[in-house]
Design a protein around this motif. Structure first.
Motif, PDB file in Angstrom:
ATOM      1  N   GLU A 142       0.585  35.962  94.431  1.00 23.11           N
ATOM      2  CA  GLU A 142       0.768  37.227  93.712  1.00 23.11           C
ATOM      3  C   GLU A 142       2.242  37.452  93.405  1.00 23.11           C
ATOM      4  OE1 GLU A 142      -0.941  40.333  96.016  1.00 23.11           O
ATOM      5  OE2 GLU A 142      -3.004  39.596  95.824  1.00 23.11           O
ATOM      6  N   LEU A 143       3.093  37.195  94.392  1.00 27.87           N
ATOM      7  CA  LEU A 143       4.531  37.378  94.194  1.00 27.87           C
ATOM      8  C   LEU A 143       5.058  36.409  93.144  1.00 27.87           C
ATOM      9  CD1 LEU A 143       7.164  38.798  95.093  1.00 27.87           C
ATOM     10  CD2 LEU A 143       7.473  36.910  96.724  1.00 27.87           C
ATOM     11  N   TYR A 144       4.535  35.193  93.124  1.00 26.08           N
ATOM     12  CA  TYR A 144       4.986  34.196  92.159  1.00 26.08           C
ATOM     13  C   TYR A 144       4.785  34.692  90.730  1.00 26.08           C
ATOM     14  CZ  TYR A 144       5.452  29.835  89.573  1.00 26.08           C
ATOM     15  OH  TYR A 144       5.848  28.880  88.670  1.00 26.08           O
ATOM     16  N   LEU A 145       3.632  35.298  90.454  1.00 25.80           N
ATOM     17  CA  LEU A 145       3.392  35.832  89.112  1.00 25.80           C
ATOM     18  C   LEU A 145       4.442  36.865  88.758  1.00 25.80           C
ATOM     19  CD1 LEU A 145       1.724  36.151  86.536  1.00 25.80           C
ATOM     20  CD2 LEU A 145       0.278  37.804  87.770  1.00 25.80           C
ATOM     21  N   TYR A 146       4.742  37.756  89.707  1.00 28.58           N
ATOM     22  CA  TYR A 146       5.774  38.766  89.461  1.00 28.58           C
ATOM     23  C   TYR A 146       7.125  38.098  89.197  1.00 28.58           C
ATOM     24  CZ  TYR A 146       9.232  42.382  90.432  1.00 28.58           C
ATOM     25  OH  TYR A 146      10.310  43.220  90.335  1.00 28.58           O
ATOM     26  N   CYS A 147       7.482  37.119  90.040  1.00 29.68           N
ATOM     27  CA  CYS A 147       8.768  36.434  89.883  1.00 29.68           C
ATOM     28  C   CYS A 147       8.844  35.691  88.554  1.00 29.68           C
ATOM     29  CB  CYS A 147       9.004  35.466  91.039  1.00 29.68           C
ATOM     30  SG  CYS A 147       9.321  36.262  92.629  1.00 29.68           S
TER      31      CYS A 147
END
Length: 310
Positions: free
Chosen positions: A135-140
């Motif tokens: 999930e964080l990767y998509l944001y990053c």
């Protein structure tokens, strides 16, 4: 709240191209000192383009993290996307946009990474936690990997095909994945450096599954507890960030020769923030990690050497 003018944007009196690049440069120098130092190693045309891109990205980020963030709504970002469409149509809306319109005429920039960045800001409107790294990767990707894609379009690709015998190809290799990895690496570094500031705003960008893995609670995060569990958690996060730096660096050799030194410099300088965090014993709650100016200048010759041999 952000508003677009009622009259056509082209009718608005704006600053000259040179003046617009100047204010973009000033914005970059003020808010991104390490990044700005890397841009000074670029050719004049490329550094100006990067300043124009940074100015747009900074203003986009401030819609959800700046002084007026409290009144930003999804409709605000809808208007900002209309603003973006106007820029790509060749019609600047604000003074900063004049430089970006000029940059679009000089370099083959795709609008999609810019749209994706706005989508990342939308995530910040309703999310203050990320359960998993996926999930964080998509944001990053949206808020920073996109910058890697934008920058690669300006840096340009080496089309000679003979940078080294083991890199020869019939068609130039476009390091798209490496460009995204560079943005991810920088954003992960930002997250670790800015833990204290984000905590004050009620935000946790370290994946909650990682906190759980190290038996560290959200309440302890907001209390700023630095103990062996926190240190182990931070070592894990830093190692992940460094893996993205390593992947990103594999793409530098495919960039145009005049871009390799500044990109190496920016990567090395930013990566050193992680070293500082380690020297601070992982206390990022009330100590901001920064690289001293003397160390930045000492890094430049090493970056130049890497740009010549790697």
């Amino acid at each position: 709240m952000l508003q677009l003018p009622d009259s056509p944007p082209r009718m608005k009196t704006l600053v000259s191209v040179d003046e617009s690049y100047k204010i973009c440069r000033q914005l970059t120098a003020k808010y991104a000192k390490t990044f700005y130092l890397g841009t000074l190693l670029m050719s004049p045309a490329k550094r100006q383009a990067i300043w124009a891109i940074y100015a747009w990205c900074r203003r986009t980020d401030e819609l959800v993290d700046g002084p007026t963030a409290a009144i930003t709504t999804p409709e605000t970002l809808d208007l900002w996307e209309q603003h973006l469409e106007s820029i790509f149509a060749g019609h600047p809306v604000e003074n900063y946009d004049v430089a970006l319109v000029d940059t679009l005429q000089r370099f083959a920039l795709d609008i999609q990474p810019f749209r994706d960045m706005i989508a990342g800001q939308r995530m910040d409107l309703y999310r203050s936690r990320y359960e998993t790294f996926e999930e964080l990767y998509l944001y990053c990707y949206r808020v920073a990997g996109t910058v890697g894609l934008m920058s690669t379009s300006v840096m340009e690709i080496d089309t000679t095909g003979n940078t080294a015998p083991w890199h020869q190809r019939k068609q130039p290799y476009i390091p798209t994945e490496e460009a995204i990895a560079n943005g991810i690496a920088l954003q992960l570094t930002n997250i670790l450096r800015d833990v204290g500031e984000d905590a004050k705003r009620g935000r946790i960008y370290i994946p909650l599954e990682d906190l759980a893995q190290f038996n560290y609670t959200e309440q302890e995060f907001f209390d700023g507890v630095v103990d062996d569990r926190w240190r182990a958690l931070m070592r894990f996060q830093i190692e992940r960030a460094r893996q993205f730096y390593t992947k990103a660096e594999q793409g530098i050799t495919h960039l145009a020769p005049d871009a390799r030194w500044p990109v190496w410099a920016a990567s090395m300088l930013y990566g050193q923030i992680l070293d500082v965090i380690e020297r601070q014993d992982y206390n990022v709650f009330n100590q901001r990690a920064y690289v001293p100016q003397w160390q930045k200048f000492r890094t430049l010759p090493m970056a130049w050497m890497r740009s010549q041999v790697l």
